[in-house]
Scaffold this motif. Structure first.
Motif, PDB file in Angstrom:
ATOM      1  N   PRO A  61      29.962  29.739   8.387  1.00  0.00           N
ATOM      2  CA  PRO A  61      31.174  29.911   7.583  1.00  0.00           C
ATOM      3  C   PRO A  61      30.958  30.628   6.258  1.00  0.00           C
ATOM      4  O   PRO A  61      31.815  31.399   5.805  1.00  0.00           O
ATOM      5  CB  PRO A  61      31.650  28.465   7.365  1.00  0.00           C
ATOM      6  N   GLY A  62      29.802  30.384   5.613  1.00  0.00           N
ATOM      7  CA  GLY A  62      29.551  31.006   4.321  1.00  0.00           C
ATOM      8  C   GLY A  62      29.483  32.515   4.376  1.00  0.00           C
ATOM      9  O   GLY A  62      29.680  33.184   3.352  1.00  0.00           O
ATOM     10  N   CYS A  63      29.207  33.057   5.547  1.00  0.00           N
ATOM     11  CA  CYS A  63      29.132  34.512   5.691  1.00  0.00           C
ATOM     12  C   CYS A  63      30.515  35.131   5.823  1.00  0.00           C
ATOM     13  O   CYS A  63      30.642  36.364   5.824  1.00  0.00           O
ATOM     14  CB  CYS A  63      28.284  34.890   6.905  1.00  0.00           C
ATOM     15  N   GLN A  64      31.542  34.302   5.945  1.00  0.00           N
ATOM     16  CA  GLN A  64      32.910  34.822   6.081  1.00  0.00           C
ATOM     17  C   GLN A  64      33.676  34.757   4.756  1.00  0.00           C
ATOM     18  O   GLN A  64      34.841  35.115   4.696  1.00  0.00           O
ATOM     19  CB  GLN A  64      33.689  34.007   7.141  1.00  0.00           C
ATOM     20  N   LEU A 101      20.305  35.930   7.608  1.00  0.00           N
ATOM     21  CA  LEU A 101      21.755  36.105   7.475  1.00  0.00           C
ATOM     22  C   LEU A 101      22.123  37.330   6.653  1.00  0.00           C
ATOM     23  O   LEU A 101      23.241  37.844   6.766  1.00  0.00           O
ATOM     24  CB  LEU A 101      22.372  34.869   6.818  1.00  0.00           C
ATOM     25  N   ASN A 102      21.223  37.786   5.795  1.00  0.00           N
ATOM     26  CA  ASN A 102      21.529  38.910   4.914  1.00  0.00           C
ATOM     27  C   ASN A 102      21.517  40.240   5.660  1.00  0.00           C
ATOM     28  O   ASN A 102      20.891  40.380   6.705  1.00  0.00           O
ATOM     29  CB  ASN A 102      20.557  38.951   3.741  1.00  0.00           C
ATOM     30  N   THR A 103      22.243  41.204   5.081  1.00  0.00           N
ATOM     31  CA  THR A 103      22.402  42.515   5.707  1.00  0.00           C
ATOM     32  C   THR A 103      22.090  43.624   4.709  1.00  0.00           C
ATOM     33  O   THR A 103      21.963  43.383   3.500  1.00  0.00           O
ATOM     34  CB  THR A 103      23.850  42.700   6.204  1.00  0.00           C
ATOM     35  N   GLU A 104      22.032  44.843   5.213  1.00  0.00           N
ATOM     36  CA  GLU A 104      21.861  46.013   4.347  1.00  0.00           C
ATOM     37  C   GLU A 104      23.032  46.134   3.378  1.00  0.00           C
ATOM     38  O   GLU A 104      22.855  46.550   2.227  1.00  0.00           O
ATOM     39  CB  GLU A 104      21.734  47.277   5.199  1.00  0.00           C
ATOM     40  N   HIS A 105      24.217  45.787   3.836  1.00  0.00           N
ATOM     41  CA  HIS A 105      25.389  45.833   2.951  1.00  0.00           C
ATOM     42  C   HIS A 105      25.229  44.868   1.788  1.00  0.00           C
ATOM     43  O   HIS A 105      25.597  45.193   0.640  1.00  0.00           O
ATOM     44  CB  HIS A 105      26.653  45.500   3.748  1.00  0.00           C
ATOM     45  N   ASP A 106      24.682  43.685   2.053  1.00  0.00           N
ATOM     46  CA  ASP A 106      24.419  42.728   0.973  1.00  0.00           C
ATOM     47  C   ASP A 106      23.480  43.334  -0.068  1.00  0.00           C
ATOM     48  O   ASP A 106      23.685  43.187  -1.282  1.00  0.00           O
ATOM     49  CB  ASP A 106      23.763  41.462   1.531  1.00  0.00           C
ATOM     50  N   ILE A 107      22.451  44.008   0.409  1.00  0.00           N
ATOM     51  CA  ILE A 107      21.474  44.620  -0.494  1.00  0.00           C
ATOM     52  C   ILE A 107      22.135  45.698  -1.338  1.00  0.00           C
ATOM     53  O   ILE A 107      21.903  45.788  -2.554  1.00  0.00           O
ATOM     54  CB  ILE A 107      20.287  45.199   0.302  1.00  0.00           C
ATOM     55  N   GLU A 108      22.968  46.502  -0.730  1.00  0.00           N
ATOM     56  CA  GLU A 108      23.666  47.562  -1.468  1.00  0.00           C
ATOM     57  C   GLU A 108      24.552  46.977  -2.558  1.00  0.00           C
ATOM     58  O   GLU A 108      24.600  47.507  -3.677  1.00  0.00           O
ATOM     59  CB  GLU A 108      24.495  48.401  -0.503  1.00  0.00           C
ATOM     60  N   ARG A 109      25.252  45.885  -2.252  1.00  0.00           N
ATOM     61  CA  ARG A 109      26.101  45.244  -3.267  1.00  0.00           C
ATOM     62  C   ARG A 109      25.266  44.718  -4.426  1.00  0.00           C
ATOM     63  O   ARG A 109      25.646  44.849  -5.594  1.00  0.00           O
ATOM     64  CB  ARG A 109      26.919  44.117  -2.636  1.00  0.00           C
ATOM     65  N   LEU A 110      24.124  44.115  -4.109  1.00  0.00           N
ATOM     66  CA  LEU A 110      23.258  43.579  -5.161  1.00  0.00           C
ATOM     67  C   LEU A 110      22.748  44.691  -6.066  1.00  0.00           C
ATOM     68  O   LEU A 110      22.832  44.581  -7.306  1.00  0.00           O
ATOM     69  CB  LEU A 110      22.074  42.847  -4.525  1.00  0.00           C
ATOM     70  N   MET A 118      15.023  41.284  14.555  1.00  0.00           N
ATOM     71  CA  MET A 118      16.277  40.858  15.168  1.00  0.00           C
ATOM     72  C   MET A 118      17.194  42.055  15.337  1.00  0.00           C
ATOM     73  O   MET A 118      17.273  42.920  14.462  1.00  0.00           O
ATOM     74  CB  MET A 118      16.963  39.784  14.307  1.00  0.00           C
ATOM     75  N   SER A 119      17.901  42.090  16.446  1.00  0.00           N
ATOM     76  CA  SER A 119      18.826  43.186  16.692  1.00  0.00           C
ATOM     77  C   SER A 119      20.079  42.995  15.850  1.00  0.00           C
ATOM     78  O   SER A 119      20.394  41.872  15.418  1.00  0.00           O
ATOM     79  CB  SER A 119      19.206  43.217  18.171  1.00  0.00           C
ATOM     80  N   PRO A 120      20.834  44.059  15.607  1.00  0.00           N
ATOM     81  CA  PRO A 120      22.102  43.926  14.876  1.00  0.00           C
ATOM     82  C   PRO A 120      23.042  42.912  15.526  1.00  0.00           C
ATOM     83  O   PRO A 120      23.758  42.183  14.824  1.00  0.00           O
ATOM     84  CB  PRO A 120      22.675  45.338  14.919  1.00  0.00           C
ATOM     85  N   LEU A 121      23.035  42.849  16.858  1.00  0.00           N
ATOM     86  CA  LEU A 121      23.894  41.894  17.554  1.00  0.00           C
ATOM     87  C   LEU A 121      23.469  40.464  17.248  1.00  0.00           C
ATOM     88  O   LEU A 121      24.316  39.592  16.991  1.00  0.00           O
ATOM     89  CB  LEU A 121      23.844  42.144  19.058  1.00  0.00           C
ATOM     90  N   GLU A 122      22.170  40.200  17.245  1.00  0.00           N
ATOM     91  CA  GLU A 122      21.673  38.852  16.940  1.00  0.00           C
ATOM     92  C   GLU A 122      22.020  38.439  15.521  1.00  0.00           C
ATOM     93  O   GLU A 122      22.409  37.294  15.267  1.00  0.00           O
ATOM     94  CB  GLU A 122      20.158  38.792  17.151  1.00  0.00           C
ATOM     95  N   VAL A 123      21.888  39.370  14.597  1.00  0.00           N
ATOM     96  CA  VAL A 123      22.238  39.079  13.203  1.00  0.00           C
ATOM     97  C   VAL A 123      23.724  38.767  13.087  1.00  0.00           C
ATOM     98  O   VAL A 123      24.125  37.807  12.418  1.00  0.00           O
ATOM     99  CB  VAL A 123      21.859  40.253  12.285  1.00  0.00           C
ATOM    100  N   GLN A 124      24.555  39.559  13.745  1.00  0.00           N
ATOM    101  CA  GLN A 124      26.001  39.341  13.670  1.00  0.00           C
ATOM    102  C   GLN A 124      26.389  38.012  14.297  1.00  0.00           C
ATOM    103  O   GLN A 124      27.261  37.299  13.777  1.00  0.00           O
ATOM    104  CB  GLN A 124      26.744  40.482  14.368  1.00  0.00           C
ATOM    105  N   GLN A 125      25.737  37.648  15.389  1.00  0.00           N
ATOM    106  CA  GLN A 125      26.017  36.350  16.011  1.00  0.00           C
ATOM    107  C   GLN A 125      25.652  35.209  15.077  1.00  0.00           C
ATOM    108  O   GLN A 125      26.378  34.208  14.981  1.00  0.00           O
ATOM    109  CB  GLN A 125      25.257  36.231  17.333  1.00  0.00           C
ATOM    110  N   LEU A 126      24.541  35.355  14.383  1.00  0.00           N
ATOM    111  CA  LEU A 126      24.117  34.344  13.421  1.00  0.00           C
ATOM    112  C   LEU A 126      25.125  34.222  12.285  1.00  0.00           C
ATOM    113  O   LEU A 126      25.487  33.110  11.865  1.00  0.00           O
ATOM    114  CB  LEU A 126      22.734  34.721  12.880  1.00  0.00           C
ATOM    115  N   ARG A 127      25.593  35.348  11.805  1.00  0.00           N
ATOM    116  CA  ARG A 127      26.579  35.358  10.720  1.00  0.00           C
ATOM    117  C   ARG A 127      27.921  34.806  11.186  1.00  0.00           C
ATOM    118  O   ARG A 127      28.590  34.072  10.450  1.00  0.00           O
ATOM    119  CB  ARG A 127      26.738  36.770  10.170  1.00  0.00           C
ATOM    120  N   ASP A 128      28.321  35.149  12.402  1.00  0.00           N
ATOM    121  CA  ASP A 128      29.604  34.658  12.923  1.00  0.00           C
ATOM    122  C   ASP A 128      29.614  33.143  13.045  1.00  0.00           C
ATOM    123  O   ASP A 128      30.681  32.517  12.971  1.00  0.00           O
ATOM    124  CB  ASP A 128      29.889  35.280  14.294  1.00  0.00           C
ATOM    125  N   ALA A 129      28.447  32.555  13.251  1.00  0.00           N
ATOM    126  CA  ALA A 129      28.342  31.098  13.410  1.00  0.00           C
ATOM    127  C   ALA A 129      28.174  30.382  12.080  1.00  0.00           C
ATOM    128  O   ALA A 129      27.983  29.158  12.063  1.00  0.00           O
ATOM    129  CB  ALA A 129      27.161  30.772  14.333  1.00  0.00           C
TER     130      ALA A 129
END
Length: 396
Positions: A14-17, A378-387, A1-12
């Motif tokens: 609520p839990g990702c916000q 829904l997860n991102t590289e930033h999520d992994i770094e936080r974990l 998935m492209s970064p844009l597709e991932v961001q669109q999924l996250r934007d849709a």
């Protein structure tokens, strides 16, 4: 998935916000706003028009969900007759299992070592009648062995049951190869696909399964209190459900008679709102393409596994050669449930399992508990770094 597709999924979603990092998708994933809207719309319709009167539109939404589920599973024929809905994966599996009865002394149930505890609990009904539960040996990697299964077959085997993706690790059992053995010997074959459906491609025809179940709340991202049950149409006649009502066994000129489709496992009283939400979630999975999401899950989970391998004090508990997006591990000096709690305080959600969920495998491996990280597109590289940062801090 492209970064844009991932961001669109996250934007849709609520839990990702919320600022919370969610790595507990194997327990329950995050629904989209559209799924929430589908639930609320049906509830509002019931409040406005009357709950019973709104049932007509509810039935339309349920049939849409049934078609979406059949598409996702590649159910045979274009009909939706092989799909039923239930309130949980465990209740769906238990209803199908009980419908196989009555059990006779000496009959055998063959299961993988990784069998879900809830299924084993349901099997006790058969054990009390004199049936035996026997464990199929694992191969050298820890996966269920189809060759070993073949050697166990005799006329007393009444069921082969497989938990495809176990709850306590990233193993992917060889479900299709097990199904080939079952089909060759004409033995009923049940698959617990609770961790599979929505995460990786599922083709019930290729799997040769007679029954398959999954919860709606996990990788399908549907609401809690929903599940789906697939029953192979040609196998349906072998299942005689104990629970019946005027929906599952409608009145005919000859009296009450079971439906000739999988809806014989449903009842007249259901939550149309929850099933409307599940239907939307199923349609979203189909539109996105589960092959598409599976590729991203593999990328993210391998990134996490590699990071955990580099972290002193971490032990991974993977079995097999093919791994899912569920990563089971322990951190030295930490109880898995306490680790889950402490990460929660850092706004990072993970799971934790004790022995009861997968008792045969946990006992065989001497494990009392495991921590679980399970990923989603829904997860991102930033999520992994936080974990990883949080685990490093707790370790120190």
């Amino acid at each position: 998935m492209s970064p844009l597709e991932v961001q669109q999924l996250r934007d849709a979603t609520p839990g990702c916000q919320s600022g919370i990092v969610h790595f507990n998708h194997a327990g329950a994933s995050l629904p989209s706003q559209a799924t929430l809207d589908a639930i609320i719309d049906q509830l509002q319709r019931e409040a406005r028009d009357g709950p019973m009167e709104a049932g007509e539109q509810g039935e339309v939404l349920v049939e849409k969900a049934r078609r979406a589920a059949a598409q996702l599973l590649n159910a045979p024929t274009s009909s939706t007759s092989s799909i039923a809905f239930a309130s949980s994966g465990s209740s769906a599996w238990s209803m199908a299992f009980q419908a196989l009865g009555p059990w006779q002394p000496g009959e055998r149930i063959l299961v993988g070592r990784h069998e879900w505890g809830g299924n084993l609990a349901s099997m006790q009904q058969a054990v009390q009648a004199g049936a035996r539960i026997e464990v199929i040996p694992c191969d050298e990697t820890g996966a269920v062995c189809p060759v070993a299964l073949e050697s166990m077959i005799d006329a007393k085997v009444k069921l082969i049951d497989l938990t495809w993706l176990p709850a306590n690790g990233g193993l992917i059992n060889p479900a299709q190869a097990i199904g080939a053995v079952a089909r060759r010997h004409a033995i009923p074959y049940f698959i617990d696909a609770g961790q599979a459906v929505g995460q990786l491609p599922v083709d019930v025809q290729a799997l040769h399964c007679d029954v398959l179940k999954s919860a709606g709340r996990k990788h399908l991202r549907g609401p809690r209190g929903t599940a789906l049950l697939y029953v192979r149409p040609d196998f349906l006649s072998q299942l005689n459900p104990a629970q019946r009502d005027v929906f599952s066994a409608p009145w005919t000129a000859e009296g009450f008679d079971l439906r000739d489709d999988a809806r014989r496992f449903e009842t007249s009283e259901v939550s149309f709102a929850l099933l409307a939400g599940l239907g939307n979630a199923l349609q979203e999975v189909n539109r996105l393409g589960v092959e598409h999401t599976w590729e991203r899950v593999l990328q993210l989970s391998e990134r996490i596994r590699e990071a955990l391998r580099q972290l002193p004090g971490v032990s991974l508990h993977d079995l097999g050669t093919a791994h899912s997006g569920l990563i089971a591990f322990n951190l030295a000096g930490w109880d898995a449930f306490e680790l889950k709690r402490r990460l929660g305080l850092k706004r990072i959600n993970i799971g934790a399992n004790g022995v009861a969920y997968t008792p045969l495998d946990m006992q065989a491996r001497g494990l009392t508990s495991v921590a679980r990280v399970s990923v989603s597109p829904l997860n991102t590289e930033h999520d992994i770094e936080r974990l990883i940062t949080a685990l490093r801090e707790l370790r120190d």
